[in-house]
Design a protein around this motif. Sequence first.
Motif, PDB file in Angstrom:
ATOM      1  N   LEU A   1      -1.069   8.666 -42.093  1.00  0.00           N
ATOM      2  CA  LEU A   1       0.107   8.626 -41.223  1.00  0.00           C
ATOM      3  C   LEU A   1       0.351   7.202 -40.731  1.00  0.00           C
ATOM      4  CD1 LEU A   1       2.327   9.964 -39.491  1.00  0.00           C
ATOM      5  CD2 LEU A   1       0.571  10.467 -37.799  1.00  0.00           C
ATOM      6  N   LEU A   2      -0.715   6.531 -40.297  1.00  0.00           N
ATOM      7  CA  LEU A   2      -0.573   5.149 -39.827  1.00  0.00           C
ATOM      8  C   LEU A   2      -0.170   4.213 -40.963  1.00  0.00           C
ATOM      9  CD1 LEU A   2      -3.664   4.931 -37.439  1.00  0.00           C
ATOM     10  CD2 LEU A   2      -1.254   5.191 -36.810  1.00  0.00           C
TER      11      LEU A   2
ATOM     12  N   GLN B   1       1.686   4.989 -43.606  1.00  0.00           N
ATOM     13  CA  GLN B   1       3.110   5.184 -43.885  1.00  0.00           C
ATOM     14  C   GLN B   1       3.975   4.573 -42.789  1.00  0.00           C
ATOM     15  OE1 GLN B   1       4.120   5.687 -46.643  1.00  0.00           O
ATOM     16  NE2 GLN B   1       4.001   7.771 -47.430  1.00  0.00           N
ATOM     17  N   LEU B   2       3.561   4.702 -41.546  1.00  0.00           N
ATOM     18  CA  LEU B   2       4.335   4.100 -40.452  1.00  0.00           C
ATOM     19  C   LEU B   2       4.336   2.575 -40.567  1.00  0.00           C
ATOM     20  CD1 LEU B   2       3.223   6.317 -37.417  1.00  0.00           C
ATOM     21  CD2 LEU B   2       5.470   6.288 -38.514  1.00  0.00           C
TER      22      LEU B   2
ATOM     23  N   TRP C   1      12.374   0.188 -39.918  1.00  0.00           N
ATOM     24  CA  TRP C   1      12.591   1.410 -39.133  1.00  0.00           C
ATOM     25  C   TRP C   1      13.875   1.334 -38.313  1.00  0.00           C
ATOM     26  CZ3 TRP C   1      13.008   1.335 -33.839  1.00  0.00           C
ATOM     27  CH2 TRP C   1      12.556   0.193 -33.185  1.00  0.00           C
TER      28      TRP C   1
ATOM     29  N   ALA D   1       1.226  13.762 -44.423  1.00  0.00           N
ATOM     30  CA  ALA D   1       1.257  12.507 -43.670  1.00  0.00           C
ATOM     31  C   ALA D   1       2.599  11.798 -43.845  1.00  0.00           C
ATOM     32  CB  ALA D   1       0.118  11.591 -44.124  1.00  0.00           C
ATOM     33  N   THR D   2       3.146  11.830 -45.052  1.00  0.00           N
ATOM     34  CA  THR D   2       4.446  11.202 -45.299  1.00  0.00           C
ATOM     35  C   THR D   2       5.551  11.908 -44.527  1.00  0.00           C
ATOM     36  OG1 THR D   2       3.727  10.561 -47.527  1.00  0.00           O
ATOM     37  CG2 THR D   2       6.095  10.526 -47.087  1.00  0.00           C
TER      38      THR D   2
ATOM     39  N   ALA E   1       5.209  11.107 -40.836  1.00  0.00           N
ATOM     40  CA  ALA E   1       5.600   9.729 -40.528  1.00  0.00           C
ATOM     41  C   ALA E   1       7.101   9.618 -40.357  1.00  0.00           C
ATOM     42  CB  ALA E   1       5.118   8.790 -41.638  1.00  0.00           C
TER      43      ALA E   1
END
Length: 267
Positions: free
Chosen positions: A32-33, A35-36, A43, A122-123, A126
């Motif tokens: 998750l981190l 992808q972020l 963003w 996770a994607t 995110a």
Amino acid sequence: MSHDLRDAEAHEPAVSHDLRGQPPHRQLVDLLLIQLSNYRWSWRGMVVTGVCAPLMSTVGLGLVVKQSAQANLLYVLTGSIVLSLMFQNQNNVAGNFAFMKAVGTLDFFATLPIYRHIVIVATVLAFFVLSIPSLLVTVIFGSFFLDVPLHVSPLAVVVVPLCVMPMAGIGALIGVLARTQAEAGSTSLLVSIALLFAGPVILPPDTLPDWLLAVSRVSPSSYAASAIRQVGFGPVTGQLWVDVGVLATLTLVVLWTVGRKIQWHER
């Protein structure tokens, strides 16, 4: 740093070696981190894109039906919220998976001892995190502009992410199956438009033909809109549990299908 360099850096698979041998929940957090962090430069553009279309929909349709029944305004607002979730999640997830497939990121992930379904979840999570600002802007502005009072239920904390999952899963499936990124983008946009009008999402049910109401029974956007109306504006009824059950089932089916379609060449 130039914008081109920033864009290239934003899409680099910043995979940490700490992923190796970790339990599933730690893998999920790390992915998750990752992808972020891959979208740390872009963003802002994603938030603007996710805000503009729902706000234009709210203003345009709101001006048309503002003198009609309050229920019609509620459908306009919840439809705009669903549109925000689709633009920020389904379309972006589709593009991300198409990109990861094209540049070999999925193949690289497959060389690590991680689960493919954790990469998918996770994607999706995110992009949901990145969609929260546009979601809040759509809800607050729409409620003020259309004069629709908010009655947010604590269940919204669970229901809203659950509304995102099946649509984002559809985006992941489109990205995995598409031959190119351009094909993934156009296909996802077409599906978003179809889901938006496939049932009482942005239009009330009494304005739709019977055949379209029948189609809405298999559309995740219809159940998502119904759930959002209940937890965001009230009242919560027994229909919410039907909506939650259908959305949860669709989520499991879609994510399982995506996992089956990903070519995961483990080493």
